[in-house]
Design an enzyme around this catalytic site. Structure first.
Site, PDB file in Angstrom:
ATOM      1  N   VAL A  30      45.806  53.224  33.722  1.00 43.83           N
ATOM      2  CA  VAL A  30      46.236  53.796  34.992  1.00 43.83           C
ATOM      3  C   VAL A  30      45.623  53.040  36.171  1.00 43.83           C
ATOM      4  CG1 VAL A  30      46.117  55.869  36.446  1.00 43.83           C
ATOM      5  CG2 VAL A  30      46.693  56.068  34.015  1.00 43.83           C
ATOM      6  N   ARG A  32      44.309  49.942  36.273  1.00 48.33           N
ATOM      7  CA  ARG A  32      44.796  48.567  36.371  1.00 48.33           C
ATOM      8  C   ARG A  32      46.185  48.529  36.994  1.00 48.33           C
ATOM      9  NH1 ARG A  32      42.532  45.808  30.753  1.00 48.33           N
ATOM     10  NH2 ARG A  32      40.405  45.654  31.535  1.00 48.33           N
ATOM     11  N   ILE A 126      51.480  29.016  56.862  1.00 48.13           N
ATOM     12  CA  ILE A 126      52.578  29.136  57.825  1.00 48.13           C
ATOM     13  C   ILE A 126      52.062  29.543  59.198  1.00 48.13           C
ATOM     14  CG2 ILE A 126      54.637  30.514  58.385  1.00 48.13           C
ATOM     15  CD1 ILE A 126      55.303  30.359  55.343  1.00 48.13           C
ATOM     16  N   GLY A 128      49.143  28.796  60.303  1.00 50.91           N
ATOM     17  CA  GLY A 128      48.258  27.749  60.797  1.00 50.91           C
ATOM     18  C   GLY A 128      46.937  28.321  61.256  1.00 50.91           C
ATOM     19  N   GLY A 129      46.377  27.741  62.297  1.00 52.25           N
ATOM     20  CA  GLY A 129      45.078  28.165  62.808  1.00 52.25           C
ATOM     21  C   GLY A 129      45.034  29.624  63.222  1.00 52.25           C
ATOM     22  N   GLU A 152      38.639  45.886  38.864  1.00 53.12           N
ATOM     23  CA  GLU A 152      39.221  46.490  37.653  1.00 53.12           C
ATOM     24  C   GLU A 152      39.501  45.452  36.575  1.00 53.12           C
ATOM     25  OE1 GLU A 152      39.284  49.491  35.587  1.00 53.12           O
ATOM     26  OE2 GLU A 152      39.136  49.886  37.715  1.00 53.12           O
ATOM     27  N   GLY A 153      38.655  44.456  36.514  1.00 51.78           N
ATOM     28  CA  GLY A 153      38.777  43.399  35.510  1.00 51.78           C
ATOM     29  C   GLY A 153      39.311  42.127  36.143  1.00 51.78           C
ATOM     30  N   THR A 154      38.586  41.044  35.963  1.00 51.83           N
ATOM     31  CA  THR A 154      38.998  39.761  36.528  1.00 51.83           C
ATOM     32  C   THR A 154      40.314  39.298  35.907  1.00 51.83           C
ATOM     33  OG1 THR A 154      37.830  38.501  34.837  1.00 51.83           O
ATOM     34  CG2 THR A 154      36.579  39.070  36.845  1.00 51.83           C
TER      35      THR A 154
END
Length: 170
Positions: A30, A32, A126, A128-129, A152-154
């Site tokens: 749930v 994840r 898109i 830019g700066g 929740e977990g790499t």
């Protein structure tokens, strides 16, 4: 902390005795999938902002959106956002029906987290700066997308969970 031979009164037990692991797995499925939904929202927000910016900003006599490399990047982003959304909806559907969806929730979380990071990075390019200004919406979406790859977990943990589905059944 370790408890040996600890006694818990029957009326203090949550759920069925011996069912804690299943409860933990359900909570993972749930949560994840919840994080996948958040990541999809981040990606969709970044895509919408990037598309609006590309449509309104002119360069070399036409809008950025008319530049092929920009439109192709945004088209790729749209495909990935929709794929992430559908994976997330599929896992949610399974969970709603009471079907185990650990693999599906991990796939959704992985795909959505990767997509959120990619799409928000595209949006930064898109803008830019202006996109790098601390506190700008695009900068915030990019920072938020990075936590989706960890919380929740790499991403690597999600791939590990998904790879278990590839193993032969014993």
């Amino acid at each position: 902390m370790k408890f040996n031979n600890a006694r818990v009164p029957k009326d203090s037990i949550i759920g069925k005795e011996g069912d804690a692991f299943r409860g933990a797995i359900k909570a993972l499925m749930v949560s994840r999938n919840g994080y996948a939904g958040i990541a999809v929202g981040i990606a969709r927000g970044a895509l919408e902002d990037a598309t609006n910016r590309a449509a309104s900003r002119k360069q070399f006599g036409k809008s950025l959106l008319e530049q092929e490399w920009i439109s192709f990047n945004l088209a790729d982003a749209l495909v990935k956002v929709e794929a992430s959304r559908l994976l997330t909806m599929r896992a949610a559907y399974m969970l709603d029906k009471g079907i185990e969806a650990l693999t599906e929730a991990s796939m959704a979380k992985y795909m959505a987290a990767v997509t959120a990071a990619e799409v928000s990075r595209t949006a930064l390019h898109i803008f830019g700066g202006h996109g790098l200004n601390r506190g700008s919406k695009v900068e915030r979406l990019y920072r938020d997308s990075k936590i989706m790859e960890i919380a929740e977990g790499t991403n690597e943990m999600q791939l590990m969970a998904v790879s278990r589905a590839l193993q032969p059944k014993k």
